[in-house]
Write an enzyme that holds these catalytic residues in place. Structure first.
Site, PDB file in Angstrom:
ATOM      1  N   ASN A 118      35.802  20.851  30.400  1.00  0.00           N
ATOM      2  CA  ASN A 118      36.825  20.244  30.212  1.00  0.00           C
ATOM      3  C   ASN A 118      36.767  19.401  28.630  1.00  0.00           C
ATOM      4  O   ASN A 118      35.988  18.599  29.054  1.00  0.00           O
ATOM      5  CB  ASN A 118      37.523  19.586  31.229  1.00  0.00           C
ATOM      6  CG  ASN A 118      38.901  18.824  30.927  1.00  0.00           C
ATOM      7  OD1 ASN A 118      39.474  18.768  29.753  1.00  0.00           O
ATOM      8  ND2 ASN A 118      39.530  17.833  31.818  1.00  0.00           N
ATOM      9  N   TRP A 119      37.295  19.921  27.712  1.00  0.00           N
ATOM     10  CA  TRP A 119      36.891  19.187  26.541  1.00  0.00           C
ATOM     11  C   TRP A 119      37.863  18.095  26.427  1.00  0.00           C
ATOM     12  O   TRP A 119      37.549  17.375  25.170  1.00  0.00           O
ATOM     13  CB  TRP A 119      36.775  20.284  25.083  1.00  0.00           C
ATOM     14  CG  TRP A 119      35.842  21.369  25.246  1.00  0.00           C
ATOM     15  CD1 TRP A 119      34.511  21.486  26.309  1.00  0.00           C
ATOM     16  CD2 TRP A 119      35.390  22.286  24.455  1.00  0.00           C
ATOM     17  NE1 TRP A 119      33.757  22.124  25.991  1.00  0.00           N
ATOM     18  CE2 TRP A 119      34.120  23.009  24.752  1.00  0.00           C
ATOM     19  CE3 TRP A 119      36.125  22.806  23.327  1.00  0.00           C
ATOM     20  CZ2 TRP A 119      33.716  23.980  24.361  1.00  0.00           C
ATOM     21  CZ3 TRP A 119      35.606  23.994  22.593  1.00  0.00           C
ATOM     22  CH2 TRP A 119      34.522  24.625  23.319  1.00  0.00           C
ATOM     23  N   LYS A 120      38.866  18.017  27.118  1.00  0.00           N
ATOM     24  CA  LYS A 120      39.667  16.791  26.804  1.00  0.00           C
ATOM     25  C   LYS A 120      40.456  16.764  25.363  1.00  0.00           C
ATOM     26  O   LYS A 120      40.245  17.678  24.655  1.00  0.00           O
ATOM     27  CB  LYS A 120      39.143  15.779  27.327  1.00  0.00           C
ATOM     28  CG  LYS A 120      38.752  15.787  28.754  1.00  0.00           C
ATOM     29  CD  LYS A 120      38.136  14.405  29.485  1.00  0.00           C
ATOM     30  CE  LYS A 120      37.965  14.790  30.822  1.00  0.00           C
ATOM     31  NZ  LYS A 120      37.533  13.781  31.701  1.00  0.00           N
ATOM     32  N   HIS A 165      44.943  17.161  36.429  1.00  0.00           N
ATOM     33  CA  HIS A 165      44.158  16.302  36.259  1.00  0.00           C
ATOM     34  C   HIS A 165      44.433  14.926  36.360  1.00  0.00           C
ATOM     35  O   HIS A 165      45.432  14.551  36.110  1.00  0.00           O
ATOM     36  CB  HIS A 165      43.383  16.573  34.773  1.00  0.00           C
ATOM     37  CG  HIS A 165      42.270  15.893  34.655  1.00  0.00           C
ATOM     38  ND1 HIS A 165      41.869  14.520  34.201  1.00  0.00           N
ATOM     39  CD2 HIS A 165      40.914  16.484  34.660  1.00  0.00           C
ATOM     40  CE1 HIS A 165      40.780  14.230  34.171  1.00  0.00           C
ATOM     41  NE2 HIS A 165      40.043  15.317  34.533  1.00  0.00           N
ATOM     42  N   GLU A 172      43.711  12.362  34.629  1.00  0.00           N
ATOM     43  CA  GLU A 172      44.199  11.592  33.445  1.00  0.00           C
ATOM     44  C   GLU A 172      45.661  11.944  33.223  1.00  0.00           C
ATOM     45  O   GLU A 172      46.296  11.146  32.631  1.00  0.00           O
ATOM     46  CB  GLU A 172      43.323  12.075  32.226  1.00  0.00           C
ATOM     47  CG  GLU A 172      41.779  11.366  32.400  1.00  0.00           C
ATOM     48  CD  GLU A 172      40.681  12.129  31.854  1.00  0.00           C
ATOM     49  OE1 GLU A 172      40.833  13.030  31.004  1.00  0.00           O
ATOM     50  OE2 GLU A 172      39.576  11.760  32.005  1.00  0.00           O
ATOM     51  N   GLU A 184      38.254  15.886  42.315  1.00  0.00           N
ATOM     52  CA  GLU A 184      37.583  14.815  41.162  1.00  0.00           C
ATOM     53  C   GLU A 184      37.862  13.418  41.567  1.00  0.00           C
ATOM     54  O   GLU A 184      38.905  12.943  41.161  1.00  0.00           O
ATOM     55  CB  GLU A 184      38.343  15.211  39.999  1.00  0.00           C
ATOM     56  CG  GLU A 184      37.889  16.728  39.517  1.00  0.00           C
ATOM     57  CD  GLU A 184      37.889  16.647  38.002  1.00  0.00           C
ATOM     58  OE1 GLU A 184      36.727  17.171  37.209  1.00  0.00           O
ATOM     59  OE2 GLU A 184      38.801  16.354  37.291  1.00  0.00           O
ATOM     60  N   GLY A 193      34.068  10.082  34.122  1.00  0.00           N
ATOM     61  CA  GLY A 193      33.596   9.457  32.767  1.00  0.00           C
ATOM     62  C   GLY A 193      33.070   8.028  32.977  1.00  0.00           C
ATOM     63  O   GLY A 193      32.878   7.570  32.232  1.00  0.00           O
ATOM     64  N   SER A 228      31.522  13.121  36.204  1.00  0.00           N
ATOM     65  CA  SER A 228      30.098  12.803  35.991  1.00  0.00           C
ATOM     66  C   SER A 228      28.972  13.769  36.356  1.00  0.00           C
ATOM     67  O   SER A 228      27.932  13.365  36.648  1.00  0.00           O
ATOM     68  CB  SER A 228      29.572  11.392  36.155  1.00  0.00           C
ATOM     69  OG  SER A 228      30.523  10.290  35.800  1.00  0.00           O
ATOM     70  N   GLY A 285      33.348  17.326  32.304  1.00  0.00           N
ATOM     71  CA  GLY A 285      33.922  16.624  31.041  1.00  0.00           C
ATOM     72  C   GLY A 285      33.086  16.408  30.072  1.00  0.00           C
ATOM     73  O   GLY A 285      32.601  17.399  29.513  1.00  0.00           O
ATOM     74  N   GLY A 286      32.522  15.154  30.007  1.00  0.00           N
ATOM     75  CA  GLY A 286      31.462  15.033  28.955  1.00  0.00           C
ATOM     76  C   GLY A 286      30.290  15.747  28.496  1.00  0.00           C
ATOM     77  O   GLY A 286      30.155  15.959  27.473  1.00  0.00           O
TER      78      GLY A 286
HETATM   79  P1  PGA Z   1      33.341  13.702  33.288  1.00  0.00           P
HETATM   80  O1  PGA Z   1      34.850  14.456  33.263  1.00  0.00           O
HETATM   81  O2  PGA Z   1      32.516  14.753  33.651  1.00  0.00           O
HETATM   82  O3  PGA Z   1      33.164  13.275  31.874  1.00  0.00           O
HETATM   83  O4  PGA Z   1      33.109  12.611  34.301  1.00  0.00           O
HETATM   84  C1  PGA Z   1      34.995  15.210  34.527  1.00  0.00           C
HETATM   85  C2  PGA Z   1      36.706  15.576  34.489  1.00  0.00           C
HETATM   86  O5  PGA Z   1      37.357  14.837  33.998  1.00  0.00           O
HETATM   87  O6  PGA Z   1      37.056  16.757  34.767  1.00  0.00           O
END
Ligand code: PGA
Length: 267
Positions: A10-12, A104, A106, A177, A183, A220, A241-242
């Protein structure tokens, strides 16, 4: 039958066109270089760029087992019409997208994606021929209060409870999640993740969605914790994510997932 193992990046809200192209190219190249390792058809790898870079990334994606799949980070709750700022399922399909991440944390936290809206998005996506990666997860306060399982079950039942069509149900993947792990560098322990995956799987079975649905973990995930998480059992891959913003990191996570898929292929 063995469940499909997934690694989804997920590149956000990251990467302009050129870095998005470079990253997609590097991941796609890495996947084909690792052909023997990742050829297992029960392994799927995908990335979700921003809407604006879907066209940039699309040429590096495809549907074959070894190819990188194209996902969207969200989708509108309606097919089309007077909905300023929204992007509908047919538009995503036309851009080469086959699945959308929905709910998600966020989006739930910052953009008002409450349970009812998440359910509407799930229905719109499935009706519009997109597969769904549904995200669920609790806050730290909810976990500390011992409410984490109830929170996740209520998110699942709000989003998926109304889907009657078995063919549609078969196109849903759930991603657990925990919000406190996203993050933050703080991963759920393999035991915490595995326990929640068991709860999710029981709910899916009792709701008639099938015990063979894949359940992913996100929060993470890094190359150095992927194998341990997979070894805990009941974890069918990751939403990353990251670490998905770096080709080597994502490919290392894919290697761990490939080993897991191969080890489970007989089950
Ligand atoms: P993260 O994000 O790996 O940076 O913790 C995961 C996500 O939001 O899907």
């Amino acid at each position: 039958m063995a469940r499909t193992t997934w690694v989804l990046g997920n590149w956000k809200q990251n990467l302009l066109r050129e870095p998005a192209r470079n990253l997609a190219a590097a991941i796609a190249e890495g996947l084909s270089a690792a052909r023997g390792e990742v050829q297992d058809e029960r392994l799927r790898v995908g990335v979700a760029p921003t809407f604006l870079t879907l066209d940039t990334v699309a040429p590096y994606t495809g549907e074959a087992a070894i190819q990188l799949r194209l996902l969207a980070q969200d989708v509108a709750a309606q097919e089309s019409g007077a909905f300023t700022g929204e992007v509908g399922p047919a538009m995503l399909r036309e851009a080469g997208v086959r699945a959308a991440i929905i709910g998600h944390s966020e989006r739930r936290a910052h953009f008002g994606d409450h349970d009812t809206l998440v359910a509407a998005k799930v229905h719109a996506a499935l009706a519009g021929d997109l597969d769904v990666v549904l995200c669920v997860g609790e806050t730290l306060a909810q976990r500390d209060e011992g409410e984490h399982e109830a929170v996740v079950i209520s998110q699942l039942s709000a989003a998926l409870g109304g889907i009657q069509d078995p063919a549609m149900r078969a196109r849903v993947v759930v991603a657990y999640e925990p919000i406190w792990a996203i993050g933050t560098g703080r991963t759920a322990t393999p035991e915490q993740a595995s326990a929640m995956h068991g709860v999710i799987r029981s709910w899916l079975a009792s709701a008639g969605l099938g015990a063979d649905r894949s359940v992913l973990y996100g929060g993470s995930v890094k190359p150095n914790n992927a194998a341990d998480l997979l070894a805990a059992g009941d974890i069918d891959g990751f939403l990353v994510g990251g670490a998905s913003l770096d080709a080597r990191s994502l490919l290392d996570i894919v290697s761990a997932a490939a080993a897991h898929a191969a080890a489970n292929s007989g089950s």
